[in-house]
Write a protein that holds these residues in place. Structure first.
Motif, PDB file in Angstrom:
ATOM      1  N   MET A  98       0.836  -1.191   0.000  1.00 57.03           N
ATOM      2  CA  MET A  98       0.000   0.000   0.000  1.00 57.03           C
ATOM      3  C   MET A  98       0.876   1.247   0.000  1.00 57.03           C
ATOM      4  SD  MET A  98      -3.307   0.770   2.404  1.00 57.03           S
ATOM      5  CE  MET A  98      -2.394   0.959   3.944  1.00 57.03           C
ATOM      6  N   LYS A  99       0.446   2.262  -0.757  1.00 58.42           N
ATOM      7  CA  LYS A  99       1.208   3.497  -0.861  1.00 58.42           C
ATOM      8  C   LYS A  99       0.672   4.534   0.138  1.00 58.42           C
ATOM      9  CE  LYS A  99       0.399   3.940  -5.303  1.00 58.42           C
ATOM     10  NZ  LYS A  99      -0.291   2.705  -5.651  1.00 58.42           N
ATOM     11  N   TRP A 100       1.508   5.554   0.386  1.00 58.24           N
ATOM     12  CA  TRP A 100       1.181   6.575   1.381  1.00 58.24           C
ATOM     13  C   TRP A 100       1.194   7.953   0.751  1.00 58.24           C
ATOM     14  CZ3 TRP A 100      -0.596   4.772   5.847  1.00 58.24           C
ATOM     15  CH2 TRP A 100      -0.261   3.455   6.184  1.00 58.24           C
ATOM     16  N   SER A 101       0.122   8.689   1.003  1.00 60.88           N
ATOM     17  CA  SER A 101      -0.056  10.006   0.421  1.00 60.88           C
ATOM     18  C   SER A 101      -0.235  11.041   1.519  1.00 60.88           C
ATOM     19  CB  SER A 101      -1.292   9.996  -0.492  1.00 60.88           C
ATOM     20  OG  SER A 101      -1.494  11.255  -1.071  1.00 60.88           O
ATOM     21  N   LEU A 102       0.389  12.186   1.339  1.00 61.01           N
ATOM     22  CA  LEU A 102       0.294  13.277   2.291  1.00 61.01           C
ATOM     23  C   LEU A 102      -0.689  14.311   1.763  1.00 61.01           C
ATOM     24  CD1 LEU A 102       1.707  14.136   4.982  1.00 61.01           C
ATOM     25  CD2 LEU A 102       3.250  15.504   3.551  1.00 61.01           C
ATOM     26  N   ALA A 103      -1.670  14.691   2.581  1.00 63.91           N
ATOM     27  CA  ALA A 103      -2.649  15.699   2.181  1.00 63.91           C
ATOM     28  C   ALA A 103      -2.051  17.082   2.356  1.00 63.91           C
ATOM     29  CB  ALA A 103      -3.918  15.554   3.015  1.00 63.91           C
ATOM     30  N   GLY A 104      -1.991  17.838   1.274  1.00 62.24           N
ATOM     31  CA  GLY A 104      -1.353  19.145   1.316  1.00 62.24           C
ATOM     32  C   GLY A 104      -2.303  20.314   1.313  1.00 62.24           C
ATOM     33  N   ALA A 105      -3.549  20.086   1.707  1.00 62.55           N
ATOM     34  CA  ALA A 105      -4.551  21.154   1.658  1.00 62.55           C
ATOM     35  C   ALA A 105      -4.316  22.209   2.725  1.00 62.55           C
ATOM     36  CB  ALA A 105      -5.955  20.560   1.834  1.00 62.55           C
ATOM     37  N   MET A 106      -4.589  23.463   2.365  1.00 63.62           N
ATOM     38  CA  MET A 106      -4.616  24.597   3.286  1.00 63.62           C
ATOM     39  C   MET A 106      -3.278  24.841   3.978  1.00 63.62           C
ATOM     40  SD  MET A 106      -8.415  24.277   4.963  1.00 63.62           S
ATOM     41  CE  MET A 106      -9.674  23.329   4.102  1.00 63.62           C
ATOM     42  N   ILE A 107      -2.204  24.585   3.273  1.00 62.88           N
ATOM     43  CA  ILE A 107      -0.859  24.843   3.782  1.00 62.88           C
ATOM     44  C   ILE A 107      -0.290  26.042   3.042  1.00 62.88           C
ATOM     45  CG2 ILE A 107       1.491  23.930   3.909  1.00 62.88           C
ATOM     46  CD1 ILE A 107       0.261  21.172   4.332  1.00 62.88           C
ATOM     47  N   ASP A 108       0.383  26.915   3.773  1.00 63.43           N
ATOM     48  CA  ASP A 108       0.953  28.117   3.180  1.00 63.43           C
ATOM     49  C   ASP A 108       1.804  27.757   1.968  1.00 63.43           C
ATOM     50  OD1 ASP A 108       3.056  30.323   2.852  1.00 63.43           O
ATOM     51  OD2 ASP A 108       1.674  31.207   4.309  1.00 63.43           O
ATOM     52  N   ALA A 109       1.618  28.509   0.895  1.00 64.41           N
ATOM     53  CA  ALA A 109       2.329  28.217  -0.344  1.00 64.41           C
ATOM     54  C   ALA A 109       3.844  28.182  -0.154  1.00 64.41           C
ATOM     55  CB  ALA A 109       1.953  29.248  -1.408  1.00 64.41           C
ATOM     56  N   LEU A 110       4.366  29.020   0.717  1.00 61.96           N
ATOM     57  CA  LEU A 110       5.811  29.095   0.917  1.00 61.96           C
ATOM     58  C   LEU A 110       6.364  27.915   1.711  1.00 61.96           C
ATOM     59  CD1 LEU A 110       6.231  32.917   1.611  1.00 61.96           C
ATOM     60  CD2 LEU A 110       6.545  31.677  -0.544  1.00 61.96           C
ATOM     61  N   ASP A 111       5.491  27.106   2.296  1.00 60.94           N
ATOM     62  CA  ASP A 111       5.930  25.938   3.062  1.00 60.94           C
ATOM     63  C   ASP A 111       5.873  24.641   2.258  1.00 60.94           C
ATOM     64  OD1 ASP A 111       6.274  27.559   5.273  1.00 60.94           O
ATOM     65  OD2 ASP A 111       4.299  27.124   6.114  1.00 60.94           O
ATOM     66  N   LEU A 112       5.248  24.679   1.086  1.00 59.32           N
ATOM     67  CA  LEU A 112       4.963  23.435   0.378  1.00 59.32           C
ATOM     68  C   LEU A 112       6.212  22.750  -0.170  1.00 59.32           C
ATOM     69  CD1 LEU A 112       1.657  24.330  -1.501  1.00 59.32           C
ATOM     70  CD2 LEU A 112       1.950  22.604   0.299  1.00 59.32           C
ATOM     71  N   CYS A 113       7.167  23.505  -0.667  1.00 63.22           N
ATOM     72  CA  CYS A 113       8.351  22.865  -1.260  1.00 63.22           C
ATOM     73  C   CYS A 113       9.159  22.098  -0.211  1.00 63.22           C
ATOM     74  CB  CYS A 113       9.215  23.903  -1.961  1.00 63.22           C
ATOM     75  SG  CYS A 113       8.520  24.445  -3.546  1.00 63.22           S
ATOM     76  N   GLU A 114       9.342  22.692   0.956  1.00 64.82           N
ATOM     77  CA  GLU A 114      10.063  21.978   2.011  1.00 64.82           C
ATOM     78  C   GLU A 114       9.265  20.760   2.474  1.00 64.82           C
ATOM     79  OE1 GLU A 114      12.427  22.737   6.237  1.00 64.82           O
ATOM     80  OE2 GLU A 114      10.887  24.161   5.595  1.00 64.82           O
ATOM     81  N   LEU A 115       7.948  20.907   2.570  1.00 66.33           N
ATOM     82  CA  LEU A 115       7.113  19.773   2.946  1.00 66.33           C
ATOM     83  C   LEU A 115       7.290  18.622   1.958  1.00 66.33           C
ATOM     84  CD1 LEU A 115       4.814  18.736   4.876  1.00 66.33           C
ATOM     85  CD2 LEU A 115       3.211  19.583   3.148  1.00 66.33           C
ATOM     86  N   ALA A 116       7.317  18.933   0.675  1.00 60.98           N
ATOM     87  CA  ALA A 116       7.502  17.896  -0.344  1.00 60.98           C
ATOM     88  C   ALA A 116       8.851  17.221  -0.210  1.00 60.98           C
ATOM     89  CB  ALA A 116       7.349  18.512  -1.737  1.00 60.98           C
ATOM     90  N   GLN A 117       9.896  17.996   0.054  1.00 67.74           N
ATOM     91  CA  GLN A 117      11.219  17.416   0.201  1.00 67.74           C
ATOM     92  C   GLN A 117      11.302  16.478   1.405  1.00 67.74           C
ATOM     93  OE1 GLN A 117      13.229  21.256   0.223  1.00 67.74           O
ATOM     94  NE2 GLN A 117      14.257  20.762  -1.695  1.00 67.74           N
ATOM     95  N   VAL A 118      10.698  16.882   2.519  1.00 70.94           N
ATOM     96  CA  VAL A 118      10.718  16.029   3.709  1.00 70.94           C
ATOM     97  C   VAL A 118       9.877  14.777   3.478  1.00 70.94           C
ATOM     98  CG1 VAL A 118      10.002  15.879   6.130  1.00 70.94           C
ATOM     99  CG2 VAL A 118      11.218  17.909   5.307  1.00 70.94           C
ATOM    100  N   ALA A 119       8.703  14.941   2.862  1.00 69.32           N
ATOM    101  CA  ALA A 119       7.847  13.786   2.590  1.00 69.32           C
ATOM    102  C   ALA A 119       8.559  12.770   1.713  1.00 69.32           C
ATOM    103  CB  ALA A 119       6.550  14.247   1.930  1.00 69.32           C
TER     104      ALA A 119
END
Length: 292
Positions: free
Chosen positions: A1-22
């Protein structure tokens, strides 16, 4: 089974770092929500809350998902991105297909699109689109996107439907792998659309019993449409999960990808970027990479 992170309602400036950590800790994908604007007054109830009220503030960040996905893809190498869900009938399908095909090529086939209809009458009124025909137009739009992004590179396509009609044309670049189209919705019409046209189905946040019923119905409908033997993703956002064994039970139910918001699971401050990242790492340690 695969794992997906929900990225809704997160500040646009935080998304790239979130993607890198995920990506670093083992997540397979990130989903991005779609909200063109927040109407001050809405003439229809929100279908997924007990009182029909929206569960987010007007200023909640809702970055354009295509732009956000492109930015995150540029700073990662493996993790995939998809919409959950793109309000497809608000948009022109050829322009949407052009964006998706370019994103797919530039990301190395790490893009998918999850589609839905939108429940807000004002979104249709203010974008000058027809709410009454949203279902039929979505069906045709899915076919157009799948034709343009069929996975054979640029090629001539044409479409002659009731709502969209065009002669032979070519969109380039176009991916060398078919772009997955997932369909959201728990209604009978939504399940039928997923079973007939989709490469998978996306659930809303829901309990296991409702998931079970929807998955069972999807199996019946896919058999009805002669698609039982085709690959099909079940992307679920379960509520009421207690431990790793519950996630394993979802896999036995037929779920192929689980979508989670670890910061909510651990009671972390949703607005605190570091708390979100810590929650992602903790969930990865305790669940994604948990040993049997």
């Amino acid at each position: 089974m695969k794992w997906s992170l929900a990225g809704a309602m997160i500040d646009a400036l935080d998304l790239c770092e979130l993607a890198q950590v995920a990506e670093e800790v083992g997540f397979d994908s990130i989903s991005l929500s779609d909200s063109v604007f927040y109407p001050e007054h809405v003439s229809a109830p929100y279908p997924y809350s007990p009182d029909g009220k929206r569960m987010w503030a007007p200023e909640a960040p809702m970055p354009d998902p295509f732009i956000a996905m492109t930015a995150m893809a540029a700073v990662t190498k493996r993790i995939r991105f998809y919409t959950n869900v793109l309000k497809l009938p608000l948009r022109d399908p050829l322009l949407t297909a052009k964006q998706l095909s370019t994103m797919a090529v530039m990301s190395g086939n790490r893009i998918a699109v999850g589609v839905g209809l939108s429940w807000i009458p004002e979104e249709f009124a203010f974008t000058r689109t027809d709410m009454r025909t949203r279902g039929a137009r979505t069906d045709e739009a899915i076919e157009i996107i799948k034709a343009v992004c069929a996975g054979r590179g640029p090629e001539w396509v044409e479409f002659h439907g009731k709502h969209y009609d065009f002669d032979r044309l070519m969109i380039s670049p176009a991916p060398d792998r078919a772009l997955p189209v997932y369909v959201g919705g728990h209604s009978e019409a939504g399940l039928r659309r997923a079973a007939r046209l989709g490469d998978g189905w996306l659930s809303v946040n829901t309990e296991i019993d409702e998931l079970t019923a929807a998955i069972t119905r999807l199996g019946e409908l896919r058999a009805e449409y002669g698609r039982s033997d085709e690959p099909f993703e079940i992307n679920a956002s379960p509520t009421g999960i207690r431990d790793v064994d519950d996630y394993r039970a979802l896999a036995e139910l037929g779920v192929t990808e689980v979508r989670v918001s670890p910061w909510h699971l651990y009671g972390a401050d949703f607005t605190d970027a570091q708390a979100r990242l810590d929650a992602v790492r903790r969930f990865s340690d305790e669940v994604v990479n948990a040993k049997s």
